[in-house]
Design an enzyme around this catalytic site. Sequence first.
Site, PDB file in Angstrom:
ATOM      1  N   GLN A  21      17.094  -8.462   7.743  1.00 49.28           N
ATOM      2  CA  GLN A  21      15.878  -8.099   8.726  1.00 49.28           C
ATOM      3  C   GLN A  21      15.501  -9.291   9.627  1.00 49.28           C
ATOM      4  O   GLN A  21      14.812  -9.137  10.593  1.00 49.28           O
ATOM      5  CB  GLN A  21      14.667  -7.457   8.113  1.00 49.28           C
TER       6      GLN A  21
ATOM      7  N   ARG B 270      10.510   6.433   0.281  1.00 48.94           N
ATOM      8  CA  ARG B 270      10.588   4.958  -0.208  1.00 48.94           C
ATOM      9  C   ARG B 270       9.308   4.588  -0.675  1.00 48.94           C
ATOM     10  O   ARG B 270       8.079   4.823  -0.278  1.00 48.94           O
ATOM     11  CB  ARG B 270      10.668   3.865   0.955  1.00 48.94           C
TER      12      ARG B 270
ATOM     13  N   ASN C  31       5.754  -7.630  -0.870  1.00 45.74           N
ATOM     14  CA  ASN C  31       6.514  -7.853   0.415  1.00 45.74           C
ATOM     15  C   ASN C  31       7.974  -7.866   0.021  1.00 45.74           C
ATOM     16  O   ASN C  31       8.526  -7.655  -1.009  1.00 45.74           O
ATOM     17  CB  ASN C  31       5.860  -8.916   1.092  1.00 45.74           C
TER      18      ASN C  31
ATOM     19  N   GLY D  21       9.752  -1.097   7.660  1.00 45.39           N
ATOM     20  CA  GLY D  21       8.614  -1.978   7.959  1.00 45.39           C
ATOM     21  C   GLY D  21       7.345  -0.991   7.600  1.00 45.39           C
ATOM     22  O   GLY D  21       7.314   0.235   8.157  1.00 45.39           O
ATOM     23  N   ALA D  22       6.549  -1.409   6.579  1.00 49.36           N
ATOM     24  CA  ALA D  22       5.225  -0.480   6.263  1.00 49.36           C
ATOM     25  C   ALA D  22       4.539   0.154   7.308  1.00 49.36           C
ATOM     26  O   ALA D  22       4.586   1.485   7.193  1.00 49.36           O
ATOM     27  CB  ALA D  22       4.529  -1.512   5.294  1.00 49.36           C
TER      28      ALA D  22
ATOM     29  N   ASP E 211       3.617  -4.941   2.284  1.00 48.30           N
ATOM     30  CA  ASP E 211       4.142  -3.393   1.952  1.00 48.30           C
ATOM     31  C   ASP E 211       3.034  -2.687   1.259  1.00 48.30           C
ATOM     32  O   ASP E 211       2.824  -1.611   1.528  1.00 48.30           O
ATOM     33  CB  ASP E 211       5.462  -3.119   1.338  1.00 48.30           C
TER      34      ASP E 211
HETATM   35  O1  MRU Z   1      12.528  -3.083   3.504  1.00 48.45           O
HETATM   36  P1  MRU Z   1      11.897  -3.049   4.773  1.00 48.45           P
HETATM   37  O2  MRU Z   1      12.778  -3.808   5.923  1.00 48.45           O
HETATM   38  O3  MRU Z   1      11.028  -1.781   4.987  1.00 48.45           O
HETATM   39  O4  MRU Z   1      10.817  -4.149   4.329  1.00 48.45           O
HETATM   40  C1  MRU Z   1      10.018  -4.499   5.296  1.00 48.45           C
HETATM   41  C2  MRU Z   1       8.949  -5.570   4.852  1.00 48.45           C
HETATM   42  O5  MRU Z   1       8.995  -6.154   3.637  1.00 48.45           O
HETATM   43  C3  MRU Z   1       7.899  -6.161   5.993  1.00 48.45           C
HETATM   44  O6  MRU Z   1       7.709  -7.456   5.622  1.00 48.45           O
HETATM   45  C4  MRU Z   1       6.467  -5.442   5.590  1.00 48.45           C
HETATM   46  O7  MRU Z   1       6.783  -4.139   5.736  1.00 48.45           O
HETATM   47  C5  MRU Z   1       5.550  -5.710   6.582  1.00 48.45           C
HETATM   48  S1  MRU Z   1       6.003  -4.839   8.164  1.00 48.45           S
HETATM   49  C6  MRU Z   1       4.784  -5.091   9.216  1.00 48.45           C
END
Ligand code: MRU
Length: 351
Positions: A195, A88, A246, A46-47, A236
């Site tokens: 997720q 990442r 995203n 999550g970003a 993201d």
């Molecule tokens: O690959 P991830 O689980 O890190 O991806 C997360 C997402 O795409 C979320 O929607 C995004 O980071 C927003 S989190 C507040």
Amino acid sequence: MIHTLEWTEQGVRFLDQTKLPTEETYVTCNTHEQVADVIRNMVVRGAPAIGVAAAMGIALGVKNSTAESPGDLKRELDQICDVIGKTRPTAVNLFWAIRRMQEKFERIRIRPVTQIKQGLIEEAQRMHAEDIAANQAMGRHGATLMPADGGVLTHCNAGALATAGYGTALGVIRAAVEEGKKIHVYADETRPFLQGSRLTAWELMKDGIPTTVISDNMAGAMMRQGKIKAIVVGADRIAANGDVANKIGTYTVAVLAKEHGIPFYVAAPISTVDLACLDGSQIPIEQRNAQEVSHIAGKQMVPDGVAVENPAFDVTPAQYIAAIITENGIARSPFDISLRKLTAQEVEVHP
Ligand code: MRU
């Protein structure tokens, strides 16, 4: 209260998201290399959470340093940032956090090494606290856009688990529920990493917010049946023109939303806005291991030798987005102007 990540005397402690929803276990990192691994392996994801994790990883690396002069410490800081920066590529919060830690170093580099280390540890902790406050502010702004009752669809996990706490998209839903709105969440399961079913459903259950998990390919049918009144997702990276990267599958949801006349909202902190990316085509998209697609719970689902793609994110063009909710307020089209205004608001800088 979900403790996604926290700074402790023993190291940086993470709730292991790869084990949810069946096991609530924690991983403590004692080195910045370990923090880089937990980001890469999505123990934390999550970003905004990635951003705070990066800052804490840098603080940990600096704390462990044996450098005796600010100059030597700076050389180590650069190496630490390099390791953390290669984890990442899509969530811009990672690079925002690295820059902020570097800027903090520059502001205090005239101090003795022990004080520089302490200053960087405090900066990472401040970023943790600020993220929660930003999410709560985002929640207050975004709650006004949520329906008084009915279904709200979300994709992936943009909740407490994806941030330092409270969440972005789920923060908006939480705030609306706290205001008395009767929201029923539809959580896309979010193939391939799940997720939505593993994390979003888990944290909303804990809060007693009614939630139904659907597989990603059900979203259109749910919209057509009138079950969805609004959609809210995280981000993201948001380009200057309002294009949003995203989790993979977000674009599909946004196009479906437009077809059904359902408002599609994005909730994200200002640290997710990247004005240096003029549009979505400039956002780097992470490609992950093909096994995440070809295998489910360790079982092979695709014949040997068949090609598999696994882009972790997609880009939703700004034209599909009704509004972008930030801690500084709500941006609407034309986003190139509204985002610039919101990002230009004063921020407090600590020496
Ligand atoms: O690959 P991830 O689980 O890190 O991806 C997360 C997402 O795409 C979320 O929607 C995004 O980071 C927003 S989190 C507040």
